[in-house]
Design an enzyme around this catalytic site. Structure first.
Site, PDB file in Angstrom:
ATOM      1  N   ASP A  70       0.823  -1.213   0.000  1.00  0.00           N
ATOM      2  CA  ASP A  70       0.000   0.000   0.000  1.00  0.00           C
ATOM      3  C   ASP A  70       0.857   1.263   0.000  1.00  0.00           C
ATOM      4  O   ASP A  70       0.416   2.318  -0.466  1.00  0.00           O
ATOM      5  CB  ASP A  70      -0.944   0.025   1.208  1.00  0.00           C
ATOM      6  CG  ASP A  70      -2.213  -0.792   0.968  1.00  0.00           C
ATOM      7  OD1 ASP A  70      -2.702  -0.786  -0.181  1.00  0.00           O
ATOM      8  OD2 ASP A  70      -2.707  -1.428   1.918  1.00  0.00           O
ATOM      9  N   CYS A 380      16.201  -6.830 -11.778  1.00  0.00           N
ATOM     10  CA  CYS A 380      16.850  -7.580 -10.705  1.00  0.00           C
ATOM     11  C   CYS A 380      17.163  -9.004 -11.183  1.00  0.00           C
ATOM     12  O   CYS A 380      18.072  -9.201 -11.974  1.00  0.00           O
ATOM     13  CB  CYS A 380      15.978  -7.573  -9.451  1.00  0.00           C
ATOM     14  SG  CYS A 380      16.887  -8.026  -7.950  1.00  0.00           S
ATOM     15  N   GLY A 382      15.635 -10.586 -13.341  1.00  0.00           N
ATOM     16  CA  GLY A 382      15.492 -10.535 -14.786  1.00  0.00           C
ATOM     17  C   GLY A 382      16.769 -10.112 -15.483  1.00  0.00           C
ATOM     18  O   GLY A 382      17.060 -10.540 -16.605  1.00  0.00           O
ATOM     19  N   HIS A 506      15.393  -1.932  -8.803  1.00  0.00           N
ATOM     20  CA  HIS A 506      13.946  -2.018  -9.054  1.00  0.00           C
ATOM     21  C   HIS A 506      13.401  -0.642  -9.462  1.00  0.00           C
ATOM     22  O   HIS A 506      12.901   0.112  -8.626  1.00  0.00           O
ATOM     23  CB  HIS A 506      13.225  -2.520  -7.810  1.00  0.00           C
ATOM     24  CG  HIS A 506      13.489  -3.948  -7.494  1.00  0.00           C
ATOM     25  ND1 HIS A 506      12.706  -4.979  -7.981  1.00  0.00           N
ATOM     26  CD2 HIS A 506      14.471  -4.539  -6.755  1.00  0.00           C
ATOM     27  CE1 HIS A 506      13.181  -6.133  -7.552  1.00  0.00           C
ATOM     28  NE2 HIS A 506      14.254  -5.891  -6.804  1.00  0.00           N
ATOM     29  N   GLU A 508      10.733   0.086 -10.866  1.00  0.00           N
ATOM     30  CA  GLU A 508       9.273   0.186 -10.709  1.00  0.00           C
ATOM     31  C   GLU A 508       8.876   0.918  -9.437  1.00  0.00           C
ATOM     32  O   GLU A 508       7.734   1.400  -9.330  1.00  0.00           O
ATOM     33  CB  GLU A 508       8.629  -1.206 -10.728  1.00  0.00           C
ATOM     34  CG  GLU A 508       8.956  -2.111  -9.561  1.00  0.00           C
ATOM     35  CD  GLU A 508      10.184  -2.987  -9.778  1.00  0.00           C
ATOM     36  OE1 GLU A 508      10.286  -4.045  -9.127  1.00  0.00           O
ATOM     37  OE2 GLU A 508      11.050  -2.604 -10.593  1.00  0.00           O
TER      38      GLU A 508
END
Length: 557
Positions: A70, A380, A382, A506, A508
């Protein structure tokens, strides 16, 4: 200073976090300074050791805190940059109390839930408000009202209201108003029971956020108002949005929530400016073109496991007036062959993860992207599987592997960080948080970032083994970003590929609706270039605005 507490009732997964974040969006649009925090009743110190199948994504903050997903909503929906002080668990609370007791801080007193546990909870709220940088603190209480583990948090709120004065506090309760098909009507009893339970604890909500599939008519609102002792205008409908979660702030604004909150807290503000937000939502809902992107992961059954990645793709695609058809692929299924599942996609994204399960499928996906010149973005793990694939099949390092997958790997192109070798405790012990990356000039990475130094958030234990750097570079494997001292590989790309990028971090976690991350934006642009001749216009019927047809990109909570 004003305080808003968001609680939930009836069932879990109603979307309290999304509701709190959306309210933050609306209050910021009214030029208020807002900060959000999440209280989680579970006994884990943080979610870092939780299985994604149970908890979903672990969201990492700048200071390295592993937190509830969240907090990702909070940062994406507002301008907040959060820290570990914005997430509190029961585990942290009891750890703090026990350490104080062991040090003798309580001077021989009997240590109890009241006041010692509740004092720690209240102190966390004050940590934010004492900074005097904010006008409003929004605190979400995880779990469901009535759960035994959540009672200390609700009791702490009751005490806190007495201390700061009820005129400075707003209690907002998110609850379910289910539609019973057999009766052809909405049922208010679950909400009545939930509010009754909250009132037993000593809390009276001033606002009801009613999650529902159907519109609330006047009779239902009047009934909820009467039985829950809430003003009728404070019974807010929060219906399932049709296309994207980014519609939620707009739907709550249409219900008058932000004005109601300002009235109840006596906040004088200008009307909200939501023009940019509306423009972004319009691009998500009605894009002029679409592309299909494969996400190859190992937690595909859990829609929350890759939440920030899905959102980052949405942000980047919207910036190009593009919609996404997401193809979610279980990595293990690619161990038996890839062509049938990947031949029709415009791009391939491989996210992070832990453990050997599905690794060979991810490696096969990276190989397919490299050999067929399909845009590839590896995050990461990936990035690591792409490195292993290139080493094996392009650099002649046949036994290349990661020591995460094989402790006795003959050619460990990915290996454990030196400082991780003696680590025994799993929680909070990885390379975490924001670290600087030095970008190599003349690379695709420099073009994407528009600079040569960036900071990104990390969460991993394993790194590229630099002893293989020269050998792989000779075949076209470029390390385009490193740690400032050059000892750690942060970013890789392929010299003879239009867009084959992998990063150890990361990205994202730093993407926002109107500020997509450069790596995601570049990935979408590359996918569009590859599909120029076959990019299709969105259909004009009702289904055309959907980003994902068969499986939702974002859970509609």
């Amino acid at each position: 200073m004003k305080y808003i507490f968001v609680t939930g009732g009836v069932v879990s997964s109603l979307g309290k976090g999304l509701t709190a974040a959306s309210l933050g969006t609306l209050l910021e649009a009214r030029r208020l300074r807002v900060v959000l925090q999440k209280f989680d009743p579970y006994l884990n110190v943080d979610p870092g050791t939780m299985n994604p199948f149970q908890h979903g994504e672990v969201y990492v903050l700048n200071d390295g805190a592993e937190t509830d997903l969240d907090l990702g909503h909070y940062e994406r929906f507002t301008n907040c940059v959060l820290t570990r002080h914005n997430n509190l668990t029961s585990g942290q609370v009891y750890e703090t109390v026990i350490l104080k007791e062991r040090r003798g801080d309580y001077l021989g007193k009997t240590v109890q839930v009241i006041p010692h546990v509740t004092d720690v909870i209240k102190d966390r709220i004050r940590e934010l408000s004492d900074e005097s940088k904010y006008d409003v603190v929004i605190t979400e209480i995880g779990g469901t009202t009535g759960d035994i583990e959540g009672l200390p948090f609700l009791e702490a709120i009751r005490q806190f209201i007495l201390e700061v004065g009820p005129q400075n506090v707003l209690n907002m309760h998110v609850t379910l108003v289910p539609y019973i098909k057999a009766a052809h009507e909405l049922k208010t009893k679950p909400t009545q029971q939930s509010v009754a339970k909250l009132r037993e604890i000593g809390l009276q909500p001033q606002v009801l956020i009613c999650r529902t599939e159907k519109p609330l008519d006047r009779d239902v609102r009047r009934k909820l108002s009467m039985f829950c002792s809430v003003s009728e205008k404070a019974v807010i409908e929060e219906r399932d949005v049709e296309h994207t979660i980014y519609e939620v702030p707009l739907s709550l604004h249409a219900e008058g929530l932000d004005q109601l909150v300002c009235d109840l807290l006596h906040l004088e503000t200008p009307a909200p400016d939501l023009a940019d937000w509306r423009k972004f939502v319009e691009c998500v809902v009605s894009p002029s073109k679409r592309i299909k992107i494969a996400v190859v992961g190992k937690y595909m059954e859990v829609r929350d496991a890759y939440k920030s990645i899905y959102e980052s793709l949405t942000h980047a695609a919207a910036s190009e007036d593009c919609g996404i058809d997401l193809k979610l692929i279980d990595a293990e299924s690619l161990e038996r062959g890839v062509d049938s599942q990947l031949k029709d996609v415009a791009g391939i994204l491989v996210p992070g993860g832990f453990g050997a399960r599905g690794a060979e499928g991810k490696i096969n996906a990276a190989r397919y992207a490299r050999e067929h010149k399909i845009p590839y973005l590896g995050l990461c793990l990936g990035m690591q599987v792409a490195t292993i694939e290139f080493a094996r099949n392009a650099s002649g390092i046949k036994h290349a592997n990661s020591t995460e997958f094989d402790k006795n790997a003959a050619e460990p192109v990915i290996s454990l960080l030196e400082e991780q070798r003696g680590v025994r405790n799993k929680g909070g012990s990885m390379r975490l948080g924001t670290w600087p990356t030095k970008i190599v000039k003349g690379t695709l990475a420099e073009k994407l970032y528009g600079g040569i130094e960036v900071t990104e958030r990390h969460r991993h234990r394993y790194e590229f083994n630099m002893k293989y750097r020269d050998r792989m570079n000779a075949e076209g494997f470029v390390i385009s970003g490193t740690s400032p001292d050059g000892t750690l590989a942060e970013l890789i790309e392929l010299r003879d590929h239009a867009y084959f990028v992998g990063c150890q971090y990361h990205p994202e976690f730093q993407s926002k609706p109107n500020k997509p991350h450069p790596l995601f934006k570049g990935f979408i642009q590359a996918c569009l270039r590859r599909q120029t001749t076959r990019a299709t216009h969105a259909r004009a019927d009702q289904e055309s605005p959907r980003r994902v047809r068969e499986r939702e990109l974002v859970p509609q909570r």
